[in-house]
Design an enzyme around this catalytic site. Structure first.
Site, PDB file in Angstrom:
ATOM      1  CE  LYS A   1      34.553  40.716  45.641  1.00 50.76           C
ATOM      2  NZ  LYS A   1      35.797  40.044  45.188  1.00 50.76           N
TER       3      LYS A   1
ATOM      4  CB  SER B   1      35.618  36.398  46.532  1.00 52.06           C
ATOM      5  OG  SER B   1      36.390  37.424  45.929  1.00 52.06           O
TER       6      SER B   1
ATOM      7  CB  SER C   1      37.911  36.927  43.130  1.00 45.10           C
ATOM      8  OG  SER C   1      38.075  36.034  44.185  1.00 45.10           O
TER       9      SER C   1
HETATM   10  N1  GLN Z   1      39.656  31.902  45.632  1.00 43.91           N
HETATM   11  C1  GLN Z   1      40.899  32.541  45.909  1.00 43.91           C
HETATM   12  C2  GLN Z   1      41.018  32.758  47.399  1.00 43.91           C
HETATM   13  O1  GLN Z   1      40.183  32.280  48.089  1.00 43.91           O
HETATM   14  C3  GLN Z   1      40.991  33.844  45.177  1.00 43.91           C
HETATM   15  C4  GLN Z   1      40.124  34.868  45.792  1.00 43.91           C
HETATM   16  C5  GLN Z   1      40.230  36.200  45.093  1.00 43.91           C
HETATM   17  O2  GLN Z   1      40.677  36.298  43.947  1.00 43.91           O
HETATM   18  N2  GLN Z   1      39.834  37.235  45.797  1.00 43.91           N
HETATM   19  O3  GLN Z   1      41.915  33.360  47.886  1.00 43.91           O
END
Ligand code: GLN
Length: 480
Positions: free
Chosen positions: A73, A148, A172
């Protein structure tokens, strides 16, 4: 090919790492125009690493990931390879050092084929917040892959790598894993070093694998887990060989199903897949108790959207156009340049989080929001502790619905935030969680989540593997 299949063929000299890597690069060329999982494909570097891995294998120095094509990532630093975080701010940032996990992969002889697309600074649930382009779900190109870590999940699902790394602050890894039909593991907070992981919310962030089966998740955690003096929150605890937990029955396992994770509003087909998964676990010998309640769960979303933005606004203060990345230079003063650097360098969701966090921490609101959220965080953690005194694992759905359409939720941040409702509490409590493929809803993958007490990833692997081996979901591949 999964990492364990690839590893076996490499050790038996049935294939070379160069052949595997070329096959993955060919696959990337074939499908990437439609999937768009990668921000950067590092073809030349990958082929060099593959040759080095083949030389290593010839000398008999083989680790489980030696010669295996992996995807990282783009929030994880890779020395000499651009690390953008999905942001204009870091569009041209080339880290001068490797993250701890990158070093571990390279020391094991893994082959890095590219850096995966993501929501900007890991803020989002659909990968639509990438400053560059959205990633498409390999099962239905009009749908999101989740986020994400959407690029990592899509790459793993589409065969554009064997194993991918993601990061999980509120879901995410697990949510895109569920949306793309792959396994996603968020380890216990402190299990995997965050050194070289660009910080979003430091008390919640954790790196973990996205893989096509549970065995690969165990192999990858074996590689990237363990103590690191460079991360002050890294836990100096025993690292068992996680492949030892890959057993085919669940005799003696006590599983709890918290009722707050099965609300009436949930998608009916997701609920049905979940119930079928529970039945399979029961048939494997687990005892299942449904009389479990984690009553503070409904507050988790509010707690998360106070704590995560508060930490994010502090972490993102470093992007001032002086030390890192994008720098606006045409302004009238230093302050003007700094403001415009942040105005142009950050996207809308990142700015929203900075404003939320700044508000929650400001004088007069600190006690009402930030401090209160920290107290509720403690309650959430204690509820999980109490549950794990009675159960070896908790089992829940991963998401309330399968993958949604690209564009469906971008203009409604609250609707987007709700897609992580079942994953956020896990980060708040710091416990480990895994998402495993559990069926399909109209052709879209659905996942089941398994949770365990801190540093007991072993129980996650045990439940997840026995369940996976008793089902065929992990053998399905997207049509593409
Ligand atoms: N969707 C959640 C956020 O927008 C979690 C994102 C994540 O785990 N990096 O913060």
């Amino acid at each position: 090919m999964t990492a364990h299949e690839a590893g076996r063929l490499l050790r038996e000299r049935e294939v070379t790492s160069r052949q595997l890597t070329e096959a993955v690069l060919a696959r990337i060329r074939e499908v990437e125009g439609r999937v768009k999982a990668y921000v950067s494909v590092t073809e030349d570097i990958a082929l060099r690493q593959a040759d080095a891995a083949d030389a290593r294998i010839a000398r008999g120095e083989v680790a489980p990931l030696t010669g295996v094509p992996v995807c990282v990532k783009d929030v994880i630093c890779t020395k000499g390879i651009r690390t953008t975080c999905g942001s204009r701010m870091l569009e041209n940032f080339v880290p001068p050092y490797d993250a701890f996990v990158t070093r571990r992969l390279l020391d094991a002889g893994a082959v890095i084929v590219g850096k995966a697309n993501m929501d900007e600074f890991a803020m989002g649930s659909s990968t639509e917040n990438s400053a560059f382009f959205p990633t498409h779900n390999p099962w239905d190109l009009e749908r999101v892959p989740g986020g994400s870590s959407g690029g990592s999940a899509a790459a793993a699902a589409a065969g554009e790598c064997s194993v991918a790394l993601g990061s999980d602050t509120g879901g995410s890894i697990r949510q895109p894993g569920a949306f793309c039909g792959v396994v996603g593991l968020k380890p216990t907070y402190g299990r995997v070093s965050r050194f070289g992981l660009v910080a979003f919310a430091s008390s919640l962030d954790q790196i973990g694998p996205l893989t096509r089966d549970v065995e690969d998740a165990a192999i990858t955690l074996n590689c990237i887990g363990g103590y690191d003096a460079c991360d002050s929150t890294s836990a100096n605890v025993e690292m068992p060989d996680f492949t030892h937990f890959l057993q085919r029955d669940l005799r003696g396992m006590r599983i709890g199903i918290p009722r707050e994770y099965l609300p009436d509003e949930m998608d009916a087909s997701v609920r049905q897949s979940f119930e079928e998964a529970v039945t399979v676990m029961q048939s494997l010998g687990a005892t299942v108790d449904r009389d479990v309640s984690l009553p503070t769960t409904p507050y988790a979303l509010a707690v998360y959207y106070i704590i995560a933005p508060s930490e994010a606004m502090a972490n993102l203060a470093r992007y001032d156009g002086v030390k890192y990345g994008f720098s606006y230079q045409e302004g009238e003063s230093m302050w003007d340049n700094m403001e415009r650097t942040r105005q142009y360098g950050f996207g809308d969701e990142v700015k929203r989080r900075i404003m939320l966090g700044t508000f929650a921490l400001s004088a007069g609101y600190y006690d009402a929001y930030y401090l209160k959220a920290q107290k509720v965080r403690t309650l959430i953690r204690r509820e999980f502790d109490a549950a794990f005194a009675k159960y070896d694992a908790l089992v829940t759905p991963v998401t309330p619905t399968p993958a949604f359409r690209i564009g469906e939720k971008v203009d409604d941040p609250y609707a987007m935030y709700l897609s992580d409702i079942f994953t956020l509490p896990v980060n708040i409590a710091g416990i480990p969680g895994i998402s495993v493929p559990a069926g399909f809803s109209d052709g879209l993958p659905v996942g089941v989540q398994v949770l365990a007490k801190p540093f007991d990833e072993g129980s996650l692997f045990r439940v997840a593997y026995a369940y996976e081996q008793a089902t065929a979901w992990h053998n399905a591949h997207p049509p593409l």
